[in-house]
Design an enzyme around this catalytic site. Sequence first.
Site, PDB file in Angstrom:
ATOM      1  N   ARG A 224      38.717  36.426  52.464  1.00 27.62           N
ATOM      2  CA  ARG A 224      38.564  37.804  52.005  1.00 27.62           C
ATOM      3  C   ARG A 224      37.285  38.451  52.525  1.00 27.62           C
ATOM      4  NH1 ARG A 224      41.085  38.061  45.845  1.00 27.62           N
ATOM      5  NH2 ARG A 224      43.078  37.100  46.389  1.00 27.62           N
TER       6      ARG A 224
ATOM      7  N   ASP B  69      39.516  50.036  36.065  1.00 29.59           N
ATOM      8  CA  ASP B  69      39.451  48.778  36.805  1.00 29.59           C
ATOM      9  C   ASP B  69      38.075  48.710  37.467  1.00 29.59           C
ATOM     10  OD1 ASP B  69      41.820  46.692  37.744  1.00 29.59           O
ATOM     11  OD2 ASP B  69      40.126  46.720  39.124  1.00 29.59           O
TER      12      ASP B  69
END
Length: 280
Positions: A44, A150
């Site tokens: 990632r 979020d």
Amino acid sequence: MMGALGVAHEDRLTRRDFDRVRELVREQCGIQLGPDKHTMVEVRLKRRLRALGHATYTDYCAHLFESRSKAELVSLIDVITTNKTDFFRESNHFDFLTERVLPELNRRAAPMLIWSAACSSGEEPYTMAMVLSEFAEKHESFRFSILATDISTEVLERAETAVYTKQVVEPISASMQRKYLMRSRDRSNDRVRIVPELRSKVEFRRLNFMDEAYGLPVAPQVIFCRNALIYFDRVTQESIVRKLIRELEPGGYLFIGHSETLSQMDLPVTAVASTIYRKI
């Protein structure tokens, strides 16, 4: 990078830098990355190396830890956090909401506020909007709004566009798809978009569960915080839930994920169904 014989080999994230990254993530957003997540983090982080033009993980980590850039910290969290969600995920929660919670809360004069506290790319709050809109059609006085939060700015941006593939919206019933989704006139385009009437009911906002206080301007009557607690240790879980409950209106409902539990936590709630709690 080049080896001793001049043969190119792939740069790797060192164990030391991996430990530094996962400690930073733990400090900033409470998420626990176990030793088994080394490869996942390496893969990632490659996105950040490419975006910033760094040749190696060592270069990137030097930038990350020496600059202490808040913008890069947000980008790091964006790529590290896992955002898995679906429309009508754990559908029995929405059944309970429709059959028990909404009829009860509809007796109130004020509009209902429901909070999707780990909304990811928007499937959960838009599911809520559909369910509440269906209820509102049968109850003229019922009004509602949805707050969706979020920690990842990346998924919040995707959620606000409200564009999904036809495969992603398959869990939505055919009748709801006709009412709440817009399709392209181009039949080769497999994208659909949530209708403006539903989008206007949802406000998206960035929120970090590790903040001392969440500071909602109005107390929600319902909070969905599902499949987010599993990423935290037990002490952090209880701290987060305590802050969620502090925001919740007395008598309000808290929904957590099917793989999560509040057992052995000293909290001012009572269980009313599996993974559904009510504030005392």
